[in-house]
Write an enzyme that holds these catalytic residues in place. Structure first.
Site, short mmCIF file in Angstrom:
data_model
loop_
_atom_site.label_atom_id
_atom_site.label_comp_id
_atom_site.label_asym_id
_atom_site.label_seq_id
_atom_site.Cartn_x
_atom_site.Cartn_y
_atom_site.Cartn_z
N LYS A 53 0.84 -1.20 0.00
CA LYS A 53 0.00 0.00 0.00
C LYS A 53 0.87 1.25 0.00
O LYS A 53 0.60 2.20 -0.73
CB LYS A 53 -0.93 -0.02 1.22
CG LYS A 53 -2.06 -1.05 1.07
CD LYS A 53 -2.82 -1.32 2.36
CE LYS A 53 -3.83 -2.46 2.10
NZ LYS A 53 -4.50 -2.97 3.29
N GLN A 97 -5.30 -1.84 9.46
CA GLN A 97 -5.15 -3.15 8.83
C GLN A 97 -5.80 -4.24 9.68
O GLN A 97 -5.58 -4.32 10.88
CB GLN A 97 -3.65 -3.44 8.63
CG GLN A 97 -3.34 -4.72 7.87
CD GLN A 97 -3.78 -4.69 6.41
OE1 GLN A 97 -3.89 -3.64 5.80
NE2 GLN A 97 -4.06 -5.85 5.85
N ASP A 120 -11.58 2.57 3.59
CA ASP A 120 -11.76 1.11 3.54
C ASP A 120 -13.25 0.75 3.38
O ASP A 120 -13.58 -0.40 3.08
CB ASP A 120 -11.29 0.54 4.89
CG ASP A 120 -10.24 -0.54 4.73
OD1 ASP A 120 -9.90 -0.88 3.59
OD2 ASP A 120 -9.79 -1.04 5.77
N1 GUN Z 1 -6.91 -7.10 5.55
C1 GUN Z 1 -7.02 -7.78 4.39
N2 GUN Z 1 -7.64 -7.00 3.46
C2 GUN Z 1 -7.91 -5.83 4.07
C3 GUN Z 1 -8.54 -4.62 3.63
O1 GUN Z 1 -9.00 -4.46 2.48
N3 GUN Z 1 -8.63 -3.63 4.54
C4 GUN Z 1 -8.16 -3.78 5.81
N4 GUN Z 1 -8.30 -2.75 6.65
N5 GUN Z 1 -7.58 -4.87 6.25
C5 GUN Z 1 -7.45 -5.88 5.37
#
Ligand code: GUN
Length: 295
Positions: A53, A97, A120
């Protein structure tokens, strides 16, 4: 052999467009969209996602900050961090996350993120807007799947989409997005899960089969209709001593066998994964524009 749906190629196309847009926002409005990513602990998969990211943000010129908390820190540290990020005008998106380690309440953390910075799309307000068909941040993986299908030229309107997996992060928002009466949607959607009887009966009905079950070989060739489009969202680490890392990534679908039968299929890695990050970038730019009256 099925057509390979490359999320890498489509992401590269979308990121090039976004890079230009970020440059325009900087030039014309002195606006640099900013994203904060919060990681609690050092889970290897989460650490690797976060690295991806951050690199993606850099590559299109976004401002990004990363906060790492230790699992031994109290939950109140996470909650006060989120409050500070909510108030920071240089940040337009906040991503915590998931999954959070034991002892941290995911819902409490997600609920505290300002819905205006919830890139998100997991805050109840944004999930509620999605269910009501109102504009709001869409969760990144489901939105990425929709874009992948659309930009690969696969019409979902009127098709039978079968989703294997009912998570709040992916399966359920995806069913909502694709069943809406709107562009790149209007599909008939079935959601299957661990309580489904005769999973193969349902998966064989799919024009478009989307798998997000978290287990390798959840879908084998006998479970797929001839010429179906198969989207594999699974990311599983399989031990592989021949690799430098000691493991390789596989999806939830038996790729080798299913790709002989499907008309199109996403690879793992290089399928849905890059699309998830691309939609995070998209949401962050949109958030910055909204915060500045530009969207
Ligand atoms: N863990 C795995 N995929 C994601 C996601 O799209 N967002 C978040 N916050 N955590 C994740």
């Amino acid at each position: 052999m099925a057509q390979i749906l490359s999320g890498l190629d489509i992401s590269a196309e979308m990121r090039a467009e976004m890079k230009e847009e970020v440059a325009r926002l900087k030039m014309s409005h002195s606006l640099t969209p900013g994203l904060a990513v919060v990681l609690v602990g050092d889970d290897p998969a989460s650490t690797s996602y976060i690295k991806g990211k951050r690199k993606a943000c850099e590559s299109i010129g976004l401002h990004s900050v990363e906060h790492n908390l230790d699992t031994t820190q109290p939950e109140s540290d996470l909650l006060s961090l989120i409050q500070n990020l909510n108030e920071d005008p240089a940040l337009h998106g906040i991503l915590v996350q998931l999954p959070l380690p034991d002892g941290f309440n995911e819902q409490r953390a997600l609920n505290l993120i300002s819905p205006d910075k919830d890139v998100d799309g997991l805050h109840p307000i944004n999930l509620g807007k999605l269910v009501r068909g109102e504009p709001g941040f869409l969760p990144c993986t489901p939105h990425g799947v929709q874009q992948l299908l659309k930009r690969s030229g696969f019409e979902v309107e009127g098709k039978h989409v079968v989703i294997v997996g009912r998570s709040t992060l992916v399966g359920r928002p995806l069913a909502n997005i694709l069943s809406q009466k709107s562009e790149a949607a209007n599909a008939t959607v079935t959601i299957c899960h661990t309580g489904t009887r005769d999973l193969a009966f349902h998966t064989r009905q799919a024009d478009i089969l989307i798998v997000v079950a978290g287990r390798p070989n959840t879908v084998t060739a006998d479970m797929v209709a001839e010429n179906a489009v198969v989207i594999d969202i699974g990311v599983n680490r399989i031990s592989d001593p021949s690799k430098k890392a000691g493991y390789r990534l596989v999806g939830d679908v038996d790729f080798d066998a299913v790709s002989q039968k499907a008309s199109a299929i996403t690879p793992v890695p290089g399928g849905v994964g890059p699309m998830t990050i691309t939609m995070l970038l998209y949401n962050t730019i949109w958030s910055a524009k909204k915060a500045n009256g530009l969207a």
